[in-house]
Design a protein around this motif. Sequence first.
Motif, PDB file in Angstrom:
ATOM      1  N   GLU A   1      -0.279  -6.511   9.922  1.00  0.00           N
ATOM      2  CA  GLU A   1       0.506  -7.197   8.904  1.00  0.00           C
ATOM      3  C   GLU A   1      -0.136  -7.094   7.515  1.00  0.00           C
ATOM      4  O   GLU A   1       0.567  -6.966   6.504  1.00  0.00           O
ATOM      5  CB  GLU A   1       0.682  -8.661   9.291  1.00  0.00           C
ATOM      6  N   GLU A   2      -1.457  -7.127   7.459  1.00  0.00           N
ATOM      7  CA  GLU A   2      -2.137  -7.062   6.168  1.00  0.00           C
ATOM      8  C   GLU A   2      -1.837  -5.751   5.448  1.00  0.00           C
ATOM      9  O   GLU A   2      -1.556  -5.741   4.240  1.00  0.00           O
ATOM     10  CB  GLU A   2      -3.648  -7.226   6.361  1.00  0.00           C
TER      11      GLU A   2
ATOM     12  N   ALA B   1       9.680  -4.616  10.242  1.00  0.00           N
ATOM     13  CA  ALA B   1       8.389  -4.405   9.585  1.00  0.00           C
ATOM     14  C   ALA B   1       7.289  -4.139  10.604  1.00  0.00           C
ATOM     15  O   ALA B   1       7.138  -4.886  11.580  1.00  0.00           O
ATOM     16  CB  ALA B   1       8.040  -5.613   8.720  1.00  0.00           C
TER      17      ALA B   1
ATOM     18  N   ASN C   1       9.702  -3.508   5.821  1.00  0.00           N
ATOM     19  CA  ASN C   1      10.336  -4.827   5.791  1.00  0.00           C
ATOM     20  C   ASN C   1      11.384  -4.909   6.888  1.00  0.00           C
ATOM     21  O   ASN C   1      11.657  -3.913   7.575  1.00  0.00           O
ATOM     22  CB  ASN C   1      10.931  -5.128   4.407  1.00  0.00           C
TER      23      ASN C   1
ATOM     24  N   MET D   1       3.863  -2.863   0.883  1.00  0.00           N
ATOM     25  CA  MET D   1       5.022  -3.411   0.182  1.00  0.00           C
ATOM     26  C   MET D   1       4.668  -3.734  -1.263  1.00  0.00           C
ATOM     27  O   MET D   1       5.454  -3.475  -2.191  1.00  0.00           O
ATOM     28  CB  MET D   1       5.540  -4.656   0.891  1.00  0.00           C
ATOM     29  N   ALA D   2       3.479  -4.296  -1.476  1.00  0.00           N
ATOM     30  CA  ALA D   2       3.039  -4.598  -2.840  1.00  0.00           C
ATOM     31  C   ALA D   2       2.920  -3.317  -3.655  1.00  0.00           C
ATOM     32  O   ALA D   2       3.248  -3.289  -4.854  1.00  0.00           O
ATOM     33  CB  ALA D   2       1.697  -5.331  -2.801  1.00  0.00           C
TER      34      ALA D   2
ATOM     35  N   ILE E   1       1.760  -5.682   4.179  1.00  0.00           N
ATOM     36  CA  ILE E   1       1.874  -6.452   2.938  1.00  0.00           C
ATOM     37  C   ILE E   1       1.363  -5.641   1.747  1.00  0.00           C
ATOM     38  O   ILE E   1       1.993  -5.606   0.677  1.00  0.00           O
ATOM     39  CB  ILE E   1       1.114  -7.784   3.064  1.00  0.00           C
ATOM     40  N   ASP E   2       0.233  -4.959   1.945  1.00  0.00           N
ATOM     41  CA  ASP E   2      -0.345  -4.159   0.860  1.00  0.00           C
ATOM     42  C   ASP E   2       0.561  -2.986   0.496  1.00  0.00           C
ATOM     43  O   ASP E   2       0.705  -2.642  -0.688  1.00  0.00           O
ATOM     44  CB  ASP E   2      -1.729  -3.640   1.265  1.00  0.00           C
TER      45      ASP E   2
END
Length: 206
Positions: free
Chosen positions: A28-29, A163, A137, A35-36, A32-33
């Motif tokens: 998940e980390e 995701a 996502n 997507m950022a 998230i990175d």
Amino acid sequence: MINFSADDTYLNDIEELGYTVIPNAINEELIIDLMADCYRINPQFSLAGIGRLNNLQIDDTIRKDKTFWFDGTSQAQLTYQATMESIRTTLNRTFFMGLFDYECHYAKYTEGDFYKKHVDAFKGRSNRVFTSVLYLNTPAQGGELVVYKTKSKEIEIIIKPQAGTLVLFESERFVHEVLPAIDNRYSIAGWFRKNASISGIIDPPR
């Protein structure tokens, strides 16, 4: 994060079916990175083309997604590429594929965007051997990947974007399409490639 060598299920799928779907393949980390990173480069996404190099064309009757090719300017991209390098090594060790490298881009589908039926490699005319799709996502609706049976109009599998899910399939073998998006859909499309070089000149990417 998926460890092919520790779970033969996905390798067996590849051997028997020519594809595999791996839920929660990427932690998940990192998702998230990534997507950022997409949000960071959002203004640089451009309409996706069809073909390669001098034959590249824009045709929004066939595809309307927007893409950004990895350029190595973020740690998220480098970490993801290292992960795919590990998968490339495992595929070569298991199936003796001779995969040479990996190329990939972010793909963004907004409302109404689609990609009609196509193959990622034409038999004997491409260096793309294995296609990968990682979903970044989970759209509530739309953007499903539809994979068709070999040499058939029948559906093999429909994959709803989730995701962290990673899809791998043989590039020459499967016709596939992305159904129109309703909610925004972010993913990474990539290809494990063989080296189709001539006279020592390395075959170019894309």
